[in-house]
Enzyme design. Structure first.
Site, PDB file in Angstrom:
ATOM      1  CB  CYS A  13      -1.158  -3.440   2.151  1.00  0.00           C
ATOM      2  SG  CYS A  13       0.622  -3.296   2.374  1.00  0.00           S
TER       3      CYS A  13
ATOM      4  CB  CYS B 244       3.549  -0.480   3.179  1.00  0.00           C
ATOM      5  SG  CYS B 244       2.644  -1.155   4.595  1.00  0.00           S
TER       6      CYS B 244
ATOM      7  CB  CYS C  56      -0.928  -0.015   1.204  1.00  0.00           C
ATOM      8  SG  CYS C  56      -0.138   0.382   2.753  1.00  0.00           S
TER       9      CYS C  56
ATOM     10  CG  ASP D 260      -5.960 -13.069  66.246  1.00  0.00           C
ATOM     11  OD1 ASP D 260      -5.380 -13.189  65.147  1.00  0.00           O
ATOM     12  OD2 ASP D 260      -5.502 -13.477  67.322  1.00  0.00           O
TER      13      ASP D 260
ATOM     14  CB  CYS E   6       0.344  -2.825   6.688  1.00  0.00           C
ATOM     15  SG  CYS E   6      -0.770  -2.115   5.465  1.00  0.00           S
TER      16      CYS E   6
HETATM   17 ZN    ZN Z   1       0.563  -1.453   3.835  1.00  0.00          ZN
END
Ligand code: ZN
Length: 528
Positions: free
Chosen positions: A107, A24, A21, A343, A110
Site C-alpha cells: 500500500c 486505507c 490498500c 553516615d 500505510c
Molecule cells: Zn494501506
C-alpha cells in the site's frame, strides 16, 4: 457489508487506482466501524471493487440500490460462487490476474501496516514475545510506533482526494480520516488478546506492549520538510533523528499545499517493500515498595561506596534490601530513597528508618500479604547487618509523604562522648535541663565538598546524659531533622555554636553514634 455511501464512490475509485490498500480506503472514507477493518482485506477489496463497478455499470440511483442488494447476496454466497463473480467486476485486459496482484502490492499509504503486518501471524509473534518474558498481568495496552514518513504519505493521499471532494462540495476534515494507528489497533487488539488466552487488551493498562515499524527505503521522504519548515526540526539531545513523528506532523500542518506538491508525489509513489517490524517492547509501570530498616553495622554504607571506580565497602543497605525485592518482583532495576540517611559508621536502631523503592519494569507486580512477609524474612535472613520491618507495596503518591516536611520531623540519637578533662556524674547533670537549644551550624567541613556553604539553624529539643566513667558518657538527643550531631559534639573548629565543648568547658569528641528513631509516621506499621 461495508458502511459506505454513494458519495464515497469517487474517493474509493481514486484511492484504489492510486494503490491504496482496502483498509486505507476505508480510513479515507472515515469508516469508524471497527468490524469493517477486521474482515479479511481480500474480501474488503472485492467488495470495494464491486461497489465502484456498480456505479460504472449503472448511473441511476434506483438500480444502484438494486445492485447493492444483489451485491450483498454475492457476499453471503459460498466462496466458489463469489470467485466466479470477480472477473466480471474487472474492466481491463488483466482482469483475471489483477485481484491477486493488487492484493500482494504494498500500500502506498500505510506501507503494509494494514496489510500483512496486521494479521494473525503478527499477533502470534507479538504474543510469543510477551509470553517469553513471563510477565504477570490482567490487561494490556497495545502501542504502535510508525515511521514518521508515513505522515507525509498520509498527507499526500489526503491532498489527492481533497480536490475530488472539493469539486463535489463534500465536507471532510483531515482529522476525520481514521488514523493508521487506530485501524491497526482495532484489528490487532482482538487477535493479540486471543493469542494470549483471552487477556483484555484495553486503552489504559499498567502493562504496555509496544510494536515498532520502520521503513528504511522511504526514510528520506520527509527530509524536504526540514528546508520548508526549519523551525520544526530542532536537534534534541535524546533523539537519534530530528525527524520525529511530532516534528513531521507539525511541519505538515504548516506547509502550503502547492509547496508540498512540489516536493512530494501525489498520490504517493509505490514502495517496493513493506515496513519492517522491530522487536516487541514490553513495559510494566513501576511498583513501589516501602518499609523501615535498621542498620546494625558501623562499616556498612547506605549506598554502594565507590571511589575512583573502586569499591570501598563490600555491600550497602540499599543492595542488601534491594536484591531480594528486585528478584521477587522480577524487576529490571530500582531506585532507592529513604527519609534522610546516616553516615557509614552510624547505626540505625529503634523502629528504623523509612525507605521506599521504585521497582522498574517489574514482571510481577503483586505480592499478597503472606508473600510480602516471606520476602521480608528473606531479606532479614540474608544478613545480620540490617533488618527490615513494615515491608509493603505503596502507591507512587504515598511515597512523597516520606519526603514531605522532612525538615520539621524530629530524630533521636545516642552518642558516646569522650571528654578531655576528667568528669564526675554531677558535672554533666545540668545538660539534662537544657531544652530547645538553637544551634547555628556552618556547613560542616566534612560535607563542604557536596553542600553549599551556609549557616543553618537547628534545634536540639532535649538531651539526657548517662555517666559511664571519668572520660565517657552517653548523650541522648532529640533534635530537629538535619542537625549535624557529630559537629554539635566536637564543635567543628567552632563552626557549630554553641557546642558541647563550650557547654562542658573542655574538649569533647564523639566516639559512636546511633540513630534511635526517625519520627516519620510513614509507612504505616504492619502488625507482626
Ligand atoms: Zn494501506
Amino acid at each position: 457489508m461495508l458502511p459506505l455511501k454513494e458519495k464515497d464512490k469517487p474517493v474509493v475509485q481514486k484511492l484504489l487506482s492510486a494503490g491504496c490498500c482496502p483498509r486505507c480506503v476505508l480510513r479515507f472514507c472515515c469508516v469508524s466501524v471497527q468490524a469493517a477493518y477486521r474482515r479479511p482485506r481480500q474480501d474488503t477489496l472485492k467488495e470495494l471493487q464491486a461497489f465502484i463497478s456498480n456505479t460504472d455499470n449503472d448511473k441511476s440511483t434506483e438500480s444502484t440500490d438494486e445492485n447493492n442488494k444483489s451485491h450483498d447476496a454475492a457476499v453471503s454466497d459460498p466462496p466458489s460462487k463469489r470467485a466466479k463473480l470477480e472477473p466480471s467486476a474487472e474492466e481491463d485486459d488483466a482482469a483475471a490476474v489483477k485481484p491477486k496482484d493488487e492484493e500482494s502490492r504494498v500500500c502506498v499509504v500505510c506501507l503494509g501496516i494494514l496489510q500483512e503486518l496486521c494479521d494473525t501471524a503478527q499477533a502470534v509473534k507479538i504474543s510469543e514475545a510477551v509470553k517469553a518474558e513471563k510477565y504477570e498481568f490482567d490487561t494490556l495496552v497495545l502501542s504502535v510506533s510508525l515511521p514518521a514518513q508515513l505522515c507525509v504519505r498520509e498527507h499526500s493521499c489526503w491532498l489527492h482526494v481533497k480536490k475530488e471532494l472539493r469539486e463535489k462540495s463534500i465536507a471532510l476534515d483531515k482529522d476525520d480520516v481514521v488514523q493508521v494507528k487506530e485501524a491497526f489497533k482495532w484489528i490487532m487488539q482482538g487477535l493479540v488478546a486471543k493469542e494470549l488466552g483471552g487477556v483484555a487488551v484495553v486503552t489504559r493498562s499498567m502493562f504496555e506492549v509496544g510494536v515498532e515499524f520502520t521503513h528504511p527505503e522511504t526514510d528520506a521522504d520527509c527530509h524536504f520538510l526540514a528546508s520548508t519548515c526549519p523551525d520544526c526540526f530542532k536537534p534534541t539531545k535524546n533523539k537519534q533523528s530530528v525527524f520525529t513523528r511530532m516534528a513531521v506532523v507539525k511541519a505538515l500542518e504548516k506547509i502550503a499545499d502547492a509547496k508540498f506538491l512540489k516536493h512530494s508525489p501525489c498520490p504517493p509513489a509505490r514502495p517496493s517493500s513493506s515496513c519492517t517490524p522491530q522487536g516487541v517492547q514490553c513495559l510494566h509501570v513501576s511498583v513501589f515498595v516501602a518499609g523501615r530498616y535498621n542498620k546494625f553495622c558501623r562499616s556498612l554504607p547506605q549506598t554502594p561506596w565507590v571511589i575512583d571506580g573502586e569499591r570501598r565497602m563490600e555491600s550497602s543497605v540499599e543492595e542488601l534490601i534491594a536484591a531480594p525485592v528486585v528478584s521477587s518482583f522480577r524487576a529490571d532495576g530500582f531506585n532507592f530513597s529513604s527519609s534522610g540517611r546516616e553516615d557509614v559508621d552510624v547505626r540505625t536502631l529503634g523502629n528504623g528508618r523509612p525507605f521506599a523503592m521504585e521497582l522498574l519494569n517489574p514482571h510481577k507486580s503483586r505480592l499478597n500479604k503472606v508473600e510480602m512477609k516471606q520476602l521480608q524474612e528473606t531479606i532479614n535472613e540474608s544478613s545480620d547487618k540490617i533488618r527490615v520491618r513494615d515491608l509493603q507495596i505503596v502507591t507512587r503518591e504515598a511515597m512523597s509523604r516520606m519526603k514531605e516536611g522532612e525538615e520539621e520531623k524530629t530524630k533521636s540519637y545516642t552518642a558516646l562522648v569522650w571528654t578531655q578533662k576528667p568528669i564526675q556524674r554531677e558535672d554533666i547533670a545540668f545538660i539534662d535541663d537544657i531544652k530547645d537549644l538553637t544551634l547555628d551550624q556552618k556547613t560542616p567541613l566534612r560535607v563542604l565538598h557536596r553542600r553549599a556553604l551556609a549557616v543553618r539553624q537547628r534545634v536540639v529539643h532535649t538531651m539526657t546524659t548517662r555517666f559511664l566513667d571519668s572520660h565517657h558518657f552517653h548523650l541522648g538527643l532529640k533534635t530537629q531533622a538535619g542537625t549535624y550531631i557529630k559537629e554539635f559534639v566536637h564543635g567543628d573548629f567552632g563552626r557549630t555554636k554553641p557546642n558541647l565543648c563550650v557547654l562542658l568547658k573542655t574538649d569533647t569528641d564523639i566516639l559512636e553514634l546511633d540513630v534511635e528513631s526517625v519520627d516519620v509516621d510513614w509507612p504505616p506499621p504492619i502488625p507482626e
